[in-house]
Write a protein that holds these residues in place. Structure first.
Motif, PDB file in Angstrom:
ATOM      1  N   LYS A  39      -7.844  12.612  -9.399  1.00  0.00           N
ATOM      2  CA  LYS A  39      -6.709  13.305  -8.769  1.00  0.00           C
ATOM      3  C   LYS A  39      -7.189  14.063  -7.530  1.00  0.00           C
ATOM      4  CE  LYS A  39      -3.599  17.135  -9.726  1.00  0.00           C
ATOM      5  NZ  LYS A  39      -3.956  18.487  -9.971  1.00  0.00           N
ATOM      6  N   GLU A  40      -8.279  14.776  -7.684  1.00  0.00           N
ATOM      7  CA  GLU A  40      -8.814  15.576  -6.576  1.00  0.00           C
ATOM      8  C   GLU A  40      -9.423  14.685  -5.481  1.00  0.00           C
ATOM      9  OE1 GLU A  40      -9.861  19.505  -9.284  1.00  0.00           O
ATOM     10  OE2 GLU A  40     -11.496  18.173  -8.668  1.00  0.00           O
ATOM     11  N   LYS A  41     -10.097  13.634  -5.876  1.00  0.00           N
ATOM     12  CA  LYS A  41     -10.763  12.752  -4.909  1.00  0.00           C
ATOM     13  C   LYS A  41      -9.760  11.998  -4.042  1.00  0.00           C
ATOM     14  CE  LYS A  41     -14.116   8.951  -4.682  1.00  0.00           C
ATOM     15  NZ  LYS A  41     -15.038   8.094  -5.463  1.00  0.00           N
ATOM     16  N   TYR A  42      -8.686  11.496  -4.664  1.00  0.00           N
ATOM     17  CA  TYR A  42      -7.756  10.623  -3.945  1.00  0.00           C
ATOM     18  C   TYR A  42      -6.417  11.274  -3.608  1.00  0.00           C
ATOM     19  CZ  TYR A  42     -11.020   6.892  -5.016  1.00  0.00           C
ATOM     20  OH  TYR A  42     -12.144   6.114  -5.100  1.00  0.00           O
ATOM     21  N   GLY A  43      -6.076  12.387  -4.232  1.00  0.00           N
ATOM     22  CA  GLY A  43      -4.800  13.040  -3.968  1.00  0.00           C
ATOM     23  C   GLY A  43      -3.626  12.397  -4.680  1.00  0.00           C
ATOM     24  N   VAL A  44      -3.914  11.678  -5.780  1.00  0.00           N
ATOM     25  CA  VAL A  44      -2.847  11.060  -6.573  1.00  0.00           C
ATOM     26  C   VAL A  44      -2.316  12.075  -7.581  1.00  0.00           C
ATOM     27  CG1 VAL A  44      -3.831   8.748  -6.305  1.00  0.00           C
ATOM     28  CG2 VAL A  44      -4.477  10.132  -8.297  1.00  0.00           C
ATOM     29  N   VAL A  97      -9.404   2.341 -13.466  1.00  0.00           N
ATOM     30  CA  VAL A  97      -8.374   3.239 -12.917  1.00  0.00           C
ATOM     31  C   VAL A  97      -8.650   3.479 -11.437  1.00  0.00           C
ATOM     32  CG1 VAL A  97      -7.320   5.546 -13.050  1.00  0.00           C
ATOM     33  CG2 VAL A  97      -7.986   4.351 -15.157  1.00  0.00           C
ATOM     34  N   GLU A  98      -9.901   3.755 -11.100  1.00  0.00           N
ATOM     35  CA  GLU A  98     -10.253   4.013  -9.705  1.00  0.00           C
ATOM     36  C   GLU A  98     -10.024   2.770  -8.839  1.00  0.00           C
ATOM     37  OE1 GLU A  98     -13.529   6.423  -7.082  1.00  0.00           O
ATOM     38  OE2 GLU A  98     -14.201   5.583  -9.002  1.00  0.00           O
ATOM     39  N   LYS A  99     -10.366   1.602  -9.341  1.00  0.00           N
ATOM     40  CA  LYS A  99     -10.119   0.366  -8.584  1.00  0.00           C
ATOM     41  C   LYS A  99      -8.631   0.164  -8.337  1.00  0.00           C
ATOM     42  CE  LYS A  99     -14.236  -2.057 -10.111  1.00  0.00           C
ATOM     43  NZ  LYS A  99     -14.790  -3.025 -11.058  1.00  0.00           N
ATOM     44  N   ALA A 100      -7.803   0.497  -9.329  1.00  0.00           N
ATOM     45  CA  ALA A 100      -6.355   0.376  -9.164  1.00  0.00           C
ATOM     46  C   ALA A 100      -5.864   1.357  -8.090  1.00  0.00           C
ATOM     47  CB  ALA A 100      -5.639   0.611 -10.493  1.00  0.00           C
ATOM     48  N   ILE A 101      -6.399   2.570  -8.085  1.00  0.00           N
ATOM     49  CA  ILE A 101      -6.032   3.550  -7.054  1.00  0.00           C
ATOM     50  C   ILE A 101      -6.376   2.990  -5.678  1.00  0.00           C
ATOM     51  CG2 ILE A 101      -6.567   5.825  -6.055  1.00  0.00           C
ATOM     52  CD1 ILE A 101      -7.117   6.789  -8.956  1.00  0.00           C
ATOM     53  N   ILE A 102      -7.588   2.490  -5.537  1.00  0.00           N
ATOM     54  CA  ILE A 102      -8.046   1.949  -4.244  1.00  0.00           C
ATOM     55  C   ILE A 102      -7.165   0.771  -3.831  1.00  0.00           C
ATOM     56  CG2 ILE A 102      -9.952   0.719  -3.127  1.00  0.00           C
ATOM     57  CD1 ILE A 102     -11.828   2.576  -4.862  1.00  0.00           C
ATOM     58  N   ASN A 103      -6.830  -0.095  -4.782  1.00  0.00           N
ATOM     59  CA  ASN A 103      -5.991  -1.255  -4.483  1.00  0.00           C
ATOM     60  C   ASN A 103      -4.603  -0.830  -4.011  1.00  0.00           C
ATOM     61  OD1 ASN A 103      -5.485  -4.116  -4.397  1.00  0.00           O
ATOM     62  ND2 ASN A 103      -4.218  -3.808  -6.206  1.00  0.00           N
ATOM     63  N   PHE A 104      -4.033   0.180  -4.635  1.00  0.00           N
ATOM     64  CA  PHE A 104      -2.694   0.644  -4.270  1.00  0.00           C
ATOM     65  C   PHE A 104      -2.680   1.422  -2.962  1.00  0.00           C
ATOM     66  CE2 PHE A 104      -0.735   0.486  -8.730  1.00  0.00           C
ATOM     67  CZ  PHE A 104       0.269  -0.401  -8.360  1.00  0.00           C
ATOM     68  N   THR A 105      -3.804   2.096  -2.630  1.00  0.00           N
ATOM     69  CA  THR A 105      -3.787   3.026  -1.498  1.00  0.00           C
ATOM     70  C   THR A 105      -4.643   2.593  -0.325  1.00  0.00           C
ATOM     71  OG1 THR A 105      -5.636   4.323  -2.378  1.00  0.00           O
ATOM     72  CG2 THR A 105      -3.413   5.009  -3.018  1.00  0.00           C
ATOM     73  N   ASN A 106      -5.320   1.494  -0.444  1.00  0.00           N
ATOM     74  CA  ASN A 106      -6.245   1.062   0.617  1.00  0.00           C
ATOM     75  C   ASN A 106      -7.429   2.016   0.754  1.00  0.00           C
ATOM     76  OD1 ASN A 106      -6.350  -1.299   1.994  1.00  0.00           O
ATOM     77  ND2 ASN A 106      -5.214  -0.590   3.785  1.00  0.00           N
ATOM     78  N   GLY A 107      -7.861   2.545  -0.377  1.00  0.00           N
ATOM     79  CA  GLY A 107      -9.066   3.364  -0.382  1.00  0.00           C
ATOM     80  C   GLY A 107      -8.849   4.852  -0.347  1.00  0.00           C
ATOM     81  N   GLY A 108      -7.605   5.297  -0.351  1.00  0.00           N
ATOM     82  CA  GLY A 108      -7.337   6.720  -0.462  1.00  0.00           C
ATOM     83  C   GLY A 108      -7.244   7.438   0.813  1.00  0.00           C
ATOM     84  N   LYS A 130       0.842  -1.185   0.000  1.00  0.00           N
ATOM     85  CA  LYS A 130       0.000   0.000   0.000  1.00  0.00           C
ATOM     86  C   LYS A 130       0.882   1.242   0.000  1.00  0.00           C
ATOM     87  CE  LYS A 130      -3.575  -2.567   0.118  1.00  0.00           C
ATOM     88  NZ  LYS A 130      -4.248  -2.841  -1.126  1.00  0.00           N
ATOM     89  N   TYR A 131       0.392   2.291  -0.631  1.00  0.00           N
ATOM     90  CA  TYR A 131       1.160   3.524  -0.801  1.00  0.00           C
ATOM     91  C   TYR A 131       0.298   4.713  -0.405  1.00  0.00           C
ATOM     92  CZ  TYR A 131       3.903   0.312  -3.588  1.00  0.00           C
ATOM     93  OH  TYR A 131       4.633  -0.775  -3.991  1.00  0.00           O
ATOM     94  N   MET A 132       0.965   5.779  -0.050  1.00  0.00           N
ATOM     95  CA  MET A 132       0.259   7.033   0.187  1.00  0.00           C
ATOM     96  C   MET A 132      -0.211   7.547  -1.169  1.00  0.00           C
ATOM     97  SD  MET A 132       0.376   7.388   3.417  1.00  0.00           S
ATOM     98  CE  MET A 132      -0.271   9.043   3.542  1.00  0.00           C
ATOM     99  N   PRO A 133      -1.390   8.158  -1.239  1.00  0.00           N
ATOM    100  CA  PRO A 133      -1.896   8.631  -2.528  1.00  0.00           C
ATOM    101  C   PRO A 133      -0.927   9.544  -3.276  1.00  0.00           C
ATOM    102  CG  PRO A 133      -3.613   8.772  -0.877  1.00  0.00           C
ATOM    103  CD  PRO A 133      -2.346   8.386  -0.156  1.00  0.00           C
ATOM    104  N   GLU A 134      -0.202  10.387  -2.551  1.00  0.00           N
ATOM    105  CA  GLU A 134       0.729  11.313  -3.206  1.00  0.00           C
ATOM    106  C   GLU A 134       1.947  10.594  -3.808  1.00  0.00           C
ATOM    107  OE1 GLU A 134       1.476  11.553   1.306  1.00  0.00           O
ATOM    108  OE2 GLU A 134      -0.275  11.527  -0.004  1.00  0.00           O
ATOM    109  N   ASP A 135       2.122   9.315  -3.467  1.00  0.00           N
ATOM    110  CA  ASP A 135       3.218   8.517  -4.029  1.00  0.00           C
ATOM    111  C   ASP A 135       2.785   7.712  -5.250  1.00  0.00           C
ATOM    112  OD1 ASP A 135       5.066   9.369  -2.119  1.00  0.00           O
ATOM    113  OD2 ASP A 135       4.448   7.803  -0.702  1.00  0.00           O
ATOM    114  N   LEU A 136       1.547   7.885  -5.655  1.00  0.00           N
ATOM    115  CA  LEU A 136       0.990   7.145  -6.787  1.00  0.00           C
ATOM    116  C   LEU A 136       0.844   8.072  -7.995  1.00  0.00           C
ATOM    117  CD1 LEU A 136      -0.306   4.518  -7.836  1.00  0.00           C
ATOM    118  CD2 LEU A 136      -2.467   5.315  -6.889  1.00  0.00           C
TER     119      LEU A 136
END
Length: 175
Positions: free
Chosen positions: A93-98, A164-175, A48-54
């Motif tokens: 980008k705005e929703k998750y901070g990626v 794309v959103e599912k990948a964000i959630i998978n990488f960040t544990n939901g943002g 898992k990663y911080m959103p700003e690291d994605l």
């Protein structure tokens, strides 16, 4: 474990190419299979990663070709007219901070990765560019999403935003 996964990714593509050639399988299908194997291996890491690291990295052809507001230097130039999916990427980008970068080719994509220094990447591209990019980026997990090309290659392409959103959630544990 990471070295084993990196080796599997590096070794699997040439093996797929050879098998595909022997069996007469189209290059695009081999590249799709490589992307699927890569994504499976990336997901199996469960890191898992911080959103700003994605980083979401996408080609410029996702932008409507007649748009006067070029977003390759700054995605925030998007006016959210809805004629393409750049506005959807801005919303993610705005929703998750990626971070989101739009590149006009492989050289600028590599520059974006070097400048932004993400810890993980969601890459959107055609089969060929995606395979090349995954193989280029050795130490960063890259989840690949093959774009849709209803108007042919490199022209007003699309992406499954839900994927794309599912990948964000998978990488960040939901943002």
């Amino acid at each position: 474990m990471n070295k084993i996964l990196l080796t599997l990714i590096d070794v699997s593509y040439p093996v797929l190419q050879i098998l595909g050639g022997i069996l007469g399988i189209e290059k695009d299908k081999i590249q799709q299979s490589f992307t699927n194997i890569n994504n499976f291996l990336v997901n199996s890491r469960h890191e898992k990663y911080m959103p700003e690291d994605l980083l979401i990295l996408t080609p410029h052809c996702i932008q409507f070709n007649e748009c006067k507001f070029k977003v390759t230097n700054d995605i925030d130039n998007c006016r959210r007219c809805g004629r393409c999916q750049v506005s959807d990427l801005v919303k993610l980008k705005e929703k998750y901070g990626v971070k989101v970068a739009i590149a006009t080719g492989g050289t600028l994509a590599r520059k974006a990765v070097k400048d932004i220094k993400p810890k993980a990447i969601i890459a959107i591209a055609c089969e060929r560019d995606l395979t090349s990019g995954i193989l280029d980026v050795k130490k960063i997990p890259v989840y690949g999403i093959i774009n849709m090309r209803p108007n042919g290659p490199c022209f007003n392409t699309k992406v499954n935003i839900d994927e794309v959103e599912k990948a964000i959630i998978n990488f960040t544990n939901g943002g």
